[in-house]
Design a protein around this motif. Structure first.
Motif, PDB file in Angstrom:
ATOM      1  N   HIS A  27      18.589  -2.983  26.856  1.00 50.48           N
ATOM      2  CA  HIS A  27      17.156  -3.625  26.739  1.00 50.48           C
ATOM      3  C   HIS A  27      17.159  -3.994  24.887  1.00 50.48           C
ATOM      4  CE1 HIS A  27      15.323  -2.377  30.007  1.00 50.48           C
ATOM      5  NE2 HIS A  27      15.649  -1.799  29.765  1.00 50.48           N
ATOM      6  N   ILE A  28      17.728  -3.346  23.926  1.00 48.17           N
ATOM      7  CA  ILE A  28      18.056  -4.024  23.012  1.00 48.17           C
ATOM      8  C   ILE A  28      18.869  -4.506  21.864  1.00 48.17           C
ATOM      9  CG2 ILE A  28      16.957  -2.701  20.329  1.00 48.17           C
ATOM     10  CD1 ILE A  28      15.110  -1.885  22.283  1.00 48.17           C
TER      11      ILE A  28
ATOM     12  N   PHE B   1       8.047   3.583  11.069  1.00 48.20           N
ATOM     13  CA  PHE B   1       9.384   3.350  10.289  1.00 48.20           C
ATOM     14  C   PHE B   1       8.522   2.914   9.329  1.00 48.20           C
ATOM     15  CE2 PHE B   1      11.151   4.484  14.284  1.00 48.20           C
ATOM     16  CZ  PHE B   1      12.614   4.696  14.321  1.00 48.20           C
TER      17      PHE B   1
ATOM     18  N   PRO C 256      21.086   5.901  26.112  1.00 47.09           N
ATOM     19  CA  PRO C 256      21.874   4.913  25.796  1.00 47.09           C
ATOM     20  C   PRO C 256      22.368   3.880  26.101  1.00 47.09           C
ATOM     21  CG  PRO C 256      23.296   7.082  25.524  1.00 47.09           C
ATOM     22  CD  PRO C 256      22.221   6.877  26.558  1.00 47.09           C
TER      23      PRO C 256
ATOM     24  N   ARG D 245      19.898  -1.164  12.589  1.00 48.66           N
ATOM     25  CA  ARG D 245      19.586   0.523  13.157  1.00 48.66           C
ATOM     26  C   ARG D 245      18.373   0.609  13.781  1.00 48.66           C
ATOM     27  NH1 ARG D 245      21.424   4.999   9.291  1.00 48.66           N
ATOM     28  NH2 ARG D 245      19.262   4.437   8.851  1.00 48.66           N
ATOM     29  N   GLU D 246      17.172   0.275  12.853  1.00 45.17           N
ATOM     30  CA  GLU D 246      15.421   0.612  12.940  1.00 45.17           C
ATOM     31  C   GLU D 246      14.800   0.251  14.855  1.00 45.17           C
ATOM     32  OE1 GLU D 246      16.203  -1.356  10.099  1.00 45.17           O
ATOM     33  OE2 GLU D 246      15.960   0.903   8.549  1.00 45.17           O
ATOM     34  N   PRO D 247      15.298  -0.730  15.036  1.00 44.19           N
ATOM     35  CA  PRO D 247      14.866  -0.887  16.355  1.00 44.19           C
ATOM     36  C   PRO D 247      15.729  -0.125  17.219  1.00 44.19           C
ATOM     37  CG  PRO D 247      15.356  -3.181  14.976  1.00 44.19           C
ATOM     38  CD  PRO D 247      15.867  -2.312  14.252  1.00 44.19           C
TER      39      PRO D 247
ATOM     40  N   ALA E 204      16.708  12.659  20.942  1.00 44.14           N
ATOM     41  CA  ALA E 204      16.073  11.712  20.355  1.00 44.14           C
ATOM     42  C   ALA E 204      15.019  11.927  21.550  1.00 44.14           C
ATOM     43  CB  ALA E 204      15.639  10.876  18.831  1.00 44.14           C
TER      44      ALA E 204
ATOM     45  N   ARG F 294       2.099   5.739  23.183  1.00 42.55           N
ATOM     46  CA  ARG F 294       3.058   7.333  23.910  1.00 42.55           C
ATOM     47  C   ARG F 294       2.157   7.992  24.162  1.00 42.55           C
ATOM     48  NH1 ARG F 294       8.318   7.552  21.525  1.00 42.55           N
ATOM     49  NH2 ARG F 294       8.259   9.487  22.460  1.00 42.55           N
TER      50      ARG F 294
ATOM     51  N   HIS G 245      13.075  -9.215  19.611  1.00 39.83           N
ATOM     52  CA  HIS G 245      12.846  -9.766  21.023  1.00 39.83           C
ATOM     53  C   HIS G 245      11.527 -10.003  21.861  1.00 39.83           C
ATOM     54  CE1 HIS G 245      14.730  -6.672  22.036  1.00 39.83           C
ATOM     55  NE2 HIS G 245      14.908  -6.846  22.972  1.00 39.83           N
TER      56      HIS G 245
ATOM     57  N   GLU H 165      17.569   3.001  17.009  1.00 35.42           N
ATOM     58  CA  GLU H 165      16.654   4.590  16.842  1.00 35.42           C
ATOM     59  C   GLU H 165      15.547   4.428  17.210  1.00 35.42           C
ATOM     60  OE1 GLU H 165      16.760   5.033  12.345  1.00 35.42           O
ATOM     61  OE2 GLU H 165      19.126   5.740  12.947  1.00 35.42           O
ATOM     62  N   ALA H 166      14.385   3.496  17.071  1.00 35.47           N
ATOM     63  CA  ALA H 166      13.010   3.157  17.204  1.00 35.47           C
ATOM     64  C   ALA H 166      12.923   3.421  19.342  1.00 35.47           C
ATOM     65  CB  ALA H 166      12.297   2.069  17.213  1.00 35.47           C
ATOM     66  N   ALA H 167      14.604   2.918  19.437  1.00 34.55           N
ATOM     67  CA  ALA H 167      14.271   2.418  21.282  1.00 34.55           C
ATOM     68  C   ALA H 167      14.660   3.965  21.665  1.00 34.55           C
ATOM     69  CB  ALA H 167      15.424   1.587  21.923  1.00 34.55           C
ATOM     70  N   GLU H 168      15.520   4.873  20.877  1.00 33.92           N
ATOM     71  CA  GLU H 168      16.206   5.883  21.247  1.00 33.92           C
ATOM     72  C   GLU H 168      14.689   7.193  20.715  1.00 33.92           C
ATOM     73  OE1 GLU H 168      19.201   7.382  18.576  1.00 33.92           O
ATOM     74  OE2 GLU H 168      19.797   5.622  19.101  1.00 33.92           O
ATOM     75  N   ILE H 169      13.629   6.999  19.789  1.00 30.36           N
ATOM     76  CA  ILE H 169      12.755   8.155  20.282  1.00 30.36           C
ATOM     77  C   ILE H 169      11.770   6.883  20.850  1.00 30.36           C
ATOM     78  CG2 ILE H 169      10.553   8.329  19.287  1.00 30.36           C
ATOM     79  CD1 ILE H 169      12.699   7.729  16.500  1.00 30.36           C
ATOM     80  N   ASP H 170      12.063   5.964  21.639  1.00 28.07           N
ATOM     81  CA  ASP H 170      10.157   5.794  22.656  1.00 28.07           C
ATOM     82  C   ASP H 170      11.656   6.342  24.366  1.00 28.07           C
ATOM     83  OD1 ASP H 170       8.618   4.652  21.605  1.00 28.07           O
ATOM     84  OD2 ASP H 170       9.678   2.211  21.858  1.00 28.07           O
TER      85      ASP H 170
ATOM     86  N   ASP I   8      15.088 -14.618  15.062  1.00 29.69           N
ATOM     87  CA  ASP I   8      14.674 -13.399  14.419  1.00 29.69           C
ATOM     88  C   ASP I   8      15.775 -12.232  13.918  1.00 29.69           C
ATOM     89  OD1 ASP I   8      11.383 -13.019  15.264  1.00 29.69           O
ATOM     90  OD2 ASP I   8      12.422 -13.022  17.124  1.00 29.69           O
TER      91      ASP I   8
ATOM     92  N   TYR J 109      10.863  -3.973  18.126  1.00 25.94           N
ATOM     93  CA  TYR J 109      11.422  -4.954  18.940  1.00 25.94           C
ATOM     94  C   TYR J 109      11.305  -6.006  18.357  1.00 25.94           C
ATOM     95  CZ  TYR J 109      11.545  -0.126  20.647  1.00 25.94           C
ATOM     96  OH  TYR J 109      11.378   1.217  20.927  1.00 25.94           O
TER      97      TYR J 109
ATOM     98  N   LEU K 248      17.099  12.394  15.379  1.00 25.48           N
ATOM     99  CA  LEU K 248      18.155  10.938  14.697  1.00 25.48           C
ATOM    100  C   LEU K 248      19.638  11.588  13.788  1.00 25.48           C
ATOM    101  CD1 LEU K 248      15.380   8.149  13.691  1.00 25.48           C
ATOM    102  CD2 LEU K 248      17.092   8.533  15.884  1.00 25.48           C
TER     103      LEU K 248
ATOM    104  N   ALA L  22      10.368  -1.455  12.218  1.00 30.13           N
ATOM    105  CA  ALA L  22      11.515  -1.531  13.486  1.00 30.13           C
ATOM    106  C   ALA L  22      11.095  -1.759  14.371  1.00 30.13           C
ATOM    107  CB  ALA L  22      12.058  -0.170  13.664  1.00 30.13           C
TER     108      ALA L  22
ATOM    109  N   ALA M 107       7.835   1.675  25.617  1.00 37.03           N
ATOM    110  CA  ALA M 107       8.061   3.744  25.933  1.00 37.03           C
ATOM    111  C   ALA M 107       8.030   4.115  27.465  1.00 37.03           C
ATOM    112  CB  ALA M 107       7.412   4.299  24.753  1.00 37.03           C
TER     113      ALA M 107
ATOM    114  N   PRO N 280      20.068  -8.184  23.523  1.00 35.80           N
ATOM    115  CA  PRO N 280      19.034  -9.240  23.663  1.00 35.80           C
ATOM    116  C   PRO N 280      19.437  -9.513  21.790  1.00 35.80           C
ATOM    117  CG  PRO N 280      17.566  -7.262  24.476  1.00 35.80           C
ATOM    118  CD  PRO N 280      19.382  -6.896  24.403  1.00 35.80           C
ATOM    119  N   LEU N 281      19.642  -7.849  20.899  1.00 33.35           N
ATOM    120  CA  LEU N 281      19.671  -8.924  19.894  1.00 33.35           C
ATOM    121  C   LEU N 281      21.028  -9.696  19.911  1.00 33.35           C
ATOM    122  CD1 LEU N 281      18.506  -5.724  17.854  1.00 33.35           C
ATOM    123  CD2 LEU N 281      17.111  -8.224  18.219  1.00 33.35           C
TER     124      LEU N 281
END
Lengths: 365, 307
Positions: free
Chosen positions: B213-214, A81, B207, B194-196, A72, A150, A89, B198-203, B306, A87, A52, A85, A99, B217-218
């Motif tokens: 997906h993130i 986190f 981009p 920011r966290e969701p 990442a 995962r 929605h 970053e979480a998606a990037e790690i998942d 949310d 999602y 990150l 963190a 994932a 919708p947000l």
């Protein structure tokens, strides 16, 4: 499962150096705890591992593969986190399967893995809910599940328990330890809580101001801290520090304006005499203060009892020695009266000596 | 935020609160409520300046019948307005979102870019009309000259053809209001947690997938507000068209507000105009409620709460 090799990692934000050339080798399957006060760089190091943040210098390798420049998504790491963190929605199920969907894993396989993971964590009944319909503890489990499902090479945890209440934290702690045994995965875990560090870590890494001070097994660090900061940070209640002078002739220290005399280990006393050290800081852990004199030496500290906390199994006593103070953990059947003078004793090998200038630990040479 | 019934309020405090609220109430009565009542009254009276003898007479729903009759032009204007809104708002939205995404990174000159890009929206609509009037002037306009060099619109000004006139009005509206959408979307993107992401990037999300997906919708709640806002605003567009075409050629660019204006101040059918304005209000309400129904039927509506 993977080993991680961090070499000379440096990170600067603008002109501020967040990490100073940190190197660390993490063996496959280890539970590593990065611990230190806020701003010590532990979270930055974790984010660098996650991809990150980009390193300013140095390399990170996971299982021998240099990932320093990889984003990442190509590192095969999972992260939990501090604020979970999730999602917001997506349903819990979708949070966990996201994932896997990205990896184009077949539907049936995804279902199987999500259900199995939900079973392990006891969140099977929550799969169709949304994050905001969950309690903090439940969200924590979902965040954990999202990582576990995962089957990544490395798990990264960023203070995952800090938002839970004390009771939940304790139970999650033992669950994480069990989980680690079961998954046999490499875990890097950031916390500022030294109790978490001591109880969970196989390897504890103590950091301060972007510098890696000491790393090793928790008890090794507890028994043999490299400097005053580590000695104070690891162990609860914290180690006592008394200013005093070393009397080379008698091989003992006079602390707190003569209120205490500490006999030192002969080898240590010898090297201090050789180095002509006089003004020093002497450290004693609260649990090493004894009510009865040990057979080995004539150390004695006289203090005025200020606060007595009877906890049943033990009694924590806070004493004042002039301008300095001392905390002792005594046996539960000892209940000194507040305001009385109490004499405590220390084994010579339990006395740590530090350089007052830079806090470095002084040892027998 | 407690209801007044929940906590007893001291009478002197209550008086003070009334004094604070009074100017706003007065203002609203003067500029909103009174005109509405007057329009309602006028819509039921004979107000045509061509019929002095019967001026002010109560005629019941006669004005509404006139306006709603097939040959009045109301439905044509409504249709053109709907077409206009349905063309410009999606384009402004898409372009605005695209630019906002490009600006949603840390770089040194970002503030400068945002400011420059916002200029069209900051200019008063009348001035926008005048600027484009000069640019597209039949013989001397800069854009006319450029287009003539390409062989386009030679000898036939942009605003003289129905299709090109309508297209020009739409393009100018897009030019004027895309920055507004950009600002809305940029604020939305910057305000996302920011966290969701970053979480998606790690998942493992690229981009594009993070966006799809993130982030998207947000962004939903703010997108709905922005679309609503622009749709209402675009359906009321007046100044630019008034300056550029005045509704012409013929009635090609005669959107609903221009139509109401022409009825009132060119044909001096003030009663009919009042009836038109009330009908516009009614149709707006109808469109808004349909819009809301469509949104709330979406399965992901819970996500709105949310963010």
């Amino acid at each position: 499962m993977a080993r991680i090799d961090i070499e000379n990692i440096r990170k600067t934000f603008g002109g501020v150096v967040a990490l100073h050339d940190v190197s660390l080798a993490i063996p496959d399957g280890a539970f590593v705890i990065l611990v230190g006060p806020s701003g010590c760089g532990k979270t930055t190091l974790l984010r660098l591992l996650a991809g990150l943040e980009a390193a300013s210098a140095g390399t990170i390798a996971i299982d021998g593969r240099d990932v320093t420049a990889l984003p990442a998504r190509e590192r095969d790491v999972a992260m939990v986190f501090q604020n979970y963190a999730l999602y917001p929605h997506m349903s819990v199920r979708r949070n966990m399967s996201f994932a896997l969907e990205l990896k184009k894993i077949p539907r049936a396989e995804i279902e199987r893995r999500v259900d199995a993971t939900a079973d392990i964590l006891g969140i099977g009944a929550l799969l169709d809910r949304r994050p905001r319909q969950l309690s903090g503890g439940q969200r924590q489990r979902v965040a954990l599940g999202r990582a576990i499902v995962r089957e990544p090479a490395v798990f990264l945890f960023d203070e995952p328990l800090s938002n839970l209440d004390a009771k939940l934290r304790t139970s999650m702690r033992s669950e994480l330890i069990k989980l680690h045994k079961r998954l046999n995965a490499t875990i890097v875990y950031v916390t500022h809580d030294q109790v978490e560090a001591m109880t969970m870590g196989e390897i504890v890494v103590v950091m301060k101001d972007g510098v890696l001070l000491q790393s090793g097994a928790p008890l090794d660090i507890y028994r043999d801290p490299v400097n005053l900061f580590v000695a104070e940070f690891i162990g609860s209640p914290a180690m006592n520090f008394l200013k005093g002078n070393f009397d080379a002739g008698r091989g003992e220290a006079v602390v707190a304006e003569g209120r205490g005399r500490l006999r030192l280990d002969p080898a240590l006393a010898g090297s201090l005499a050789e180095g002509r050290r006089v003004e020093l800081i002497f450290g004693v852990r609260p649990e090493h203060l004894l009510a009865a004199p040990p057979p080995s030496g004539a150390s004695a500290i006289d203090g005025l009892v200020e606060v007595v906390e009877p906890l049943g199994a033990e009694t924590v006593v806070e004493m004042s020695l002039g301008t300095q103070s001392l905390t002792a953990r005594l046996k539960g059947d000892l209940l000194p009266a507040t305001g009385s003078v109490l004499t405590l004793h220390v084994e010579p090998k339990s006395v740590f000596v530090f350089d007052p200038a830079d806090g470095a630990r002084l040892r027998a040479v | 935020m407690t209801r007044s019934g929940a906590i007893p309020i001291d009478p002197s405090v209550r008086r003070f609160l009334w004094i604070c609220i009074l100017p706003v109430i007065l203002f609203l009565v003067l500029v909103s409520l009174a005109p509405l009542v007057l329009a309602l009254i006028d819509s039921l009276r004979e107000m045509s300046l061509a019929a002095i003898s019967r001026h002010g007479k109560f005629v019941g729903l006669q004005n509404f019948i006139t306006v709603l009759s097939a040959d009045s032009g109301l439905f044509g204007a409504l249709l053109k307005t709907a077409l206009f809104v349905l063309i410009v708002v999606p384009i402004e939205f898409a372009l605005g979102l695209l630019i906002a995404m490009a600006l949603n990174r840390e770089f040194r000159s970002r503030r400068l870019w945002v400011t420059i890009l916002l200029l069209p929206t900051m200019v008063a609509p009348v001035v926008v009309g005048l600027i484009w009037d000069f640019l597209l002037m039949p013989n001397y306009g800069l854009f006319t000259w450029v287009m003539n060099n390409f062989g386009w619109f030679q000898g036939r000004p942009v605003f003289s053809q129905p299709l090109s006139a309508f297209a020009a009005i739409a393009i100018i509206d897009v030019w004027e209001w895309t920055p507004f959408m950009m600002l809305f979307m940029l604020a939305g993107l910057l305000g996302l947690p920011r966290e969701p992401i970053e979480a998606a990037e790690i998942d493992g999300a690229s981009p594009w997938r993070v966006f799809w997906h993130i982030q998207l919708p947000l962004l939903r709640p703010i997108m709905i507000v922005a679309l609503m806002f622009r749709a209402i605003d675009a359906s009321k567009v007046f100044e630019t068209i008034f300056v550029l075409t005045g509704g012409g050629p013929g009635t090609t660019t005669e959107l609903i507000s221009i139509y109401a204006y022409r009825t009132a101040f060119q044909n001096w059918e003030l009663g009919d105009a009042a009836a038109i304005c009330l009908l516009i209000g009614f149709f707006s309400l109808l469109a808004a409620s349909i819009f809301f129904k469509l949104i709330s039927r979406q399965p992901e509506k819970e996500a709105m709460a949310d963010v």
